[in-house]
Design a protein around this motif. Structure first.
Motif, mmCIF file in Angstrom:
data_model
loop_
_atom_site.group_PDB
_atom_site.id
_atom_site.type_symbol
_atom_site.label_atom_id
_atom_site.label_comp_id
_atom_site.label_asym_id
_atom_site.label_seq_id
_atom_site.Cartn_x
_atom_site.Cartn_y
_atom_site.Cartn_z
ATOM 1 N N GLY A 51 31.096 42.209 34.109
ATOM 2 C CA GLY A 51 31.079 42.411 32.661
ATOM 3 C C GLY A 51 30.764 43.843 32.294
ATOM 4 N N GLU A 52 29.798 44.441 32.992
ATOM 5 C CA GLU A 52 29.459 45.847 32.732
ATOM 6 C C GLU A 52 30.640 46.757 33.048
ATOM 7 N N ALA A 53 31.311 46.502 34.175
ATOM 8 C CA ALA A 53 32.452 47.330 34.566
ATOM 9 C C ALA A 53 33.587 47.211 33.550
ATOM 10 N N LYS A 54 33.819 46.001 33.043
ATOM 11 C CA LYS A 54 34.881 45.830 32.047
ATOM 12 C C LYS A 54 34.504 46.505 30.729
ATOM 13 N N PHE A 55 33.234 46.457 30.366
ATOM 14 C CA PHE A 55 32.794 47.176 29.165
ATOM 15 C C PHE A 55 33.035 48.672 29.326
ATOM 16 N N LEU A 56 32.652 49.238 30.466
ATOM 17 C CA LEU A 56 32.807 50.677 30.676
ATOM 18 C C LEU A 56 34.272 51.076 30.717
ATOM 19 N N ARG A 57 35.098 50.242 31.347
ATOM 20 C CA ARG A 57 36.536 50.536 31.360
ATOM 21 C C ARG A 57 37.095 50.477 29.941
ATOM 22 N N ALA A 73 31.612 37.677 27.075
ATOM 23 C CA ALA A 73 31.251 36.390 27.679
ATOM 24 C C ALA A 73 30.316 36.544 28.863
ATOM 25 N N ALA A 74 30.392 37.698 29.541
ATOM 26 C CA ALA A 74 29.645 37.869 30.789
ATOM 27 C C ALA A 74 28.303 38.565 30.623
ATOM 28 N N LEU A 75 28.153 39.371 29.582
ATOM 29 C CA LEU A 75 26.966 40.214 29.453
ATOM 30 C C LEU A 75 25.808 39.471 28.800
ATOM 31 N N PRO A 76 24.583 39.834 29.165
ATOM 32 C CA PRO A 76 23.402 39.208 28.543
ATOM 33 C C PRO A 76 23.114 39.813 27.167
ATOM 34 N N ASP A 77 22.268 39.143 26.424
ATOM 35 C CA ASP A 77 21.840 39.665 25.125
ATOM 36 C C ASP A 77 20.941 40.880 25.280
ATOM 37 N N SER A 78 20.166 40.916 26.361
ATOM 38 C CA SER A 78 19.209 42.009 26.567
ATOM 39 C C SER A 78 18.858 42.085 28.040
ATOM 40 N N TYR A 79 18.061 43.105 28.383
ATOM 41 C CA TYR A 79 17.609 43.344 29.756
ATOM 42 C C TYR A 79 16.106 43.612 29.751
#
Length: 514
Positions: free
Chosen positions: A140-146, A195-201
């Protein structure tokens, strides 16, 4: 204050090329290869960290990214002859395909795409021991960055090559896609990321992309296409999450102490490395960590002072001298001027050196940018900075939503949303409607939206995007860029390096006017 450290060492893993059998016999059997790395959670996380690291690089967040956006808008004026030629060219519209500043940004975003693609291909390995949670989140992070990279590339350059896997040879270079195809990839990636990323960290992981970051970027993508209904859907998700709010102190939006506050949705992370800024190239790769920005010194009134607020920017704020009920406090919190205290109150600002005077309450006044300036706690105009760049924040969400509501026939809610931003404790501006922004019809509400976005988000790399989409979607009543010529300045020229080095692109593929 905790900041995550994005690793840069993985880039070597992403440049392994396919070779013939004779070449393959030369590979060190003890070396790291794509096939032998990315086999566990730690290695996959290191891979996506390397993609984040590029955002901190010289070619993107640390320098050239903010310059390209600032130079292409109408908030800035030259600070003087010290402004380097490639930057001056972008400011006045004389830039050509060989402009080094724009080329560095273009290259930087494609490097982000390359590293993101390495991670995405790696996450699909069947011989790895990834946990389901890490595999899902990192993809999910990689798709966001792309998606972030392609959003910037598509919006600034139009149709660009689409790489949905990492490039393994020169022969794998792609030709130009259409802008529609680029935005489709962005939308598809962001829906998957959402869909893949969390609300927070946890605090130790602050700086990673969240669900709200994907939703906000998706809304920006829809707005560039004039799709207000779809943008509204994504923005409502951010608002209804209840995780964000307008913070009290406007100064905390662009200083170091206010990082990762309740208004912040996505930031490019920097930390103070005691002046160890890496000038080695667009990546920021080299012998030292690239963890600092030079934004403070570039615009500092006692540093380089390369760009200063334009006369139009200074005139945008509500002032009693113009018949407004109150001087907008955001003026003093956005600019330095003579007589201001700085360095934690130990010093007083003398006459601003760079730039030309602008009119403030009828008087000639020199201004400099206070946003992202370290001078509030330092007396060094040439210090490098650990202040995070705020790429997305909640006030922007509310103002984009206000614009959507106005376009969709809900002007009353648009006014309410704008007033939430104006009611910030340290700003406390009178609610709309006002004398100069009566908001009695759709056009007047849109004028208030434009005004509020300009003064609230000044010098935050948003104005250029606004101008581009308002122009494209025929929302402007006048052209804000003095040098603008149709069928040329809608887009930046493809870098000459792309034309020279990509066998699938030649001069006939260049953007119009160049």
């Amino acid at each position: 204050m905790k900041k995550i450290l994005m690793l840069t060492g993985v880039i070597g893993l992403s440049t392994i090329l396919s070779c013939n059998e004779k070449d393959l016999e030369k590979v060190n059997p003890n070396g790291v290869t794509f096939e032998t790395y990315f086999t566990n959670d730690a290695e996959l996380v290191a891979g996506v960290n390397s993609a984040y690291a590029l955002l901190q690089g010289f070619g993107l967040g640390a320098r050239e990214w903010f310059f390209v956006h600032d130079l292409r808008g109408d908030e800035m004026a030259t600070g003087g002859a010290q402004l380097e030629a490639p930057r001056s060219q972008l400011l006045i519209g004389s830039n050509a395909p060989n402009n080094s500043v724009a080329s560095d940004v273009y290259t930087g975003w494609f490097r982000v795409i390359h590293r993101a693609n390495v991670v995405l291909e790696s996450s699909a390995k069947t011989n790895a021991t990834f946990s389901s949670a890490i595999k899902t989140r990192v993809a999910g992070e990689a798709k966001f960055l792309r998606a972030l990279a392609y959003f910037e590339l598509g919006t600034l350059w139009g149709g660009v090559p689409i790489n949905n896997e990492y490039v393994k040879s020169v022969e794998g270079s792609k030709g130009r896609a259409t802008i529609q195809e680029v935005y489709k990839l962005v939308v598809d990636d962001l829906k998957a990321a959402e869909a893949a990323l969390p609300d927070s960290y946890p605090a130790s992981e602050a700086g990673r992309a969240t669900k709200a970051a994907a939703q906000t970027l998706l809304a920006r993508t829809y707005l560039q296409q004039g799709d207000y209904a779809s943008a509204k859907t994504e923005l409502e998700k951010v608002v209804n999450s209840g995780k964000y709010r307008i913070i009290d102190n406007y100064l905390d939006l662009t200083n170091e102490e206010g990082e990762f506050n309740a208004e912040s949705i996505f930031e490019i992370v920097f930390s103070n490395s005691n002046g160890a800024f890496n000038w080695s190239g667009p990546d920021g790769d080299g012998n030292s960590l690239q963890e600092e920005s030079i934004r403070s010194q570039e615009y500092s009134p006692i540093g380089w002072g390369n760009l200063v607020p334009s006369a139009k920017m200074a005139a945008a704020y509500e002032r009693v001298s113009k018949g407004d009920a109150k001087n907008d406090p955001r003026f003093d919190m956005s600019f330095w001027k003579k007589g201001d205290s700085f360095n934690s109150g130990k010093d007083v600002m003398g006459e601003i050196g760079p730039g030309s005077p602008v009119k403030v309450d009828g008087a000639d006044t020199k201004l400099a940018w206070r946003k992202y300036s370290l001078l509030y706690k330092s007396n060094s105009g040439f210090a490098t900075s650990g202040i995070n760049m705020r790429v997305m924040r909640y006030a922007d969400v509310l103002l984009m939503l206000a614009e959507c509501e106005n376009e969709l026939g809900n002007s009353a809610r648009a006014i309410t949303l704008m007033n939430q931003v104006r009611a910030r404790k340290s700003v406390d501006m009178p609610p709309y409607p006002t004398k100069n922004y009566p908001c009695s019809n759709k056009a007047e509400v849109f004028a208030a939206v434009q005004h509020e976005r300009m003064v609230e988000l000044a010098a935050e790399q948003v104005r250029n995007f606004d101008i581009l989409r308002w122009r494209k979607n025929k929302k402007q009543t006048s052209e804000p860029i003095s040098y603008f010529t149709a069928n040329k300045f809608e887009l930046l020229p493809l870098p000459q390096s792309e034309i020279d080095n990509n066998p699938s692109i030649d001069n006939k593929d260049q953007n119009p006017g160049y």
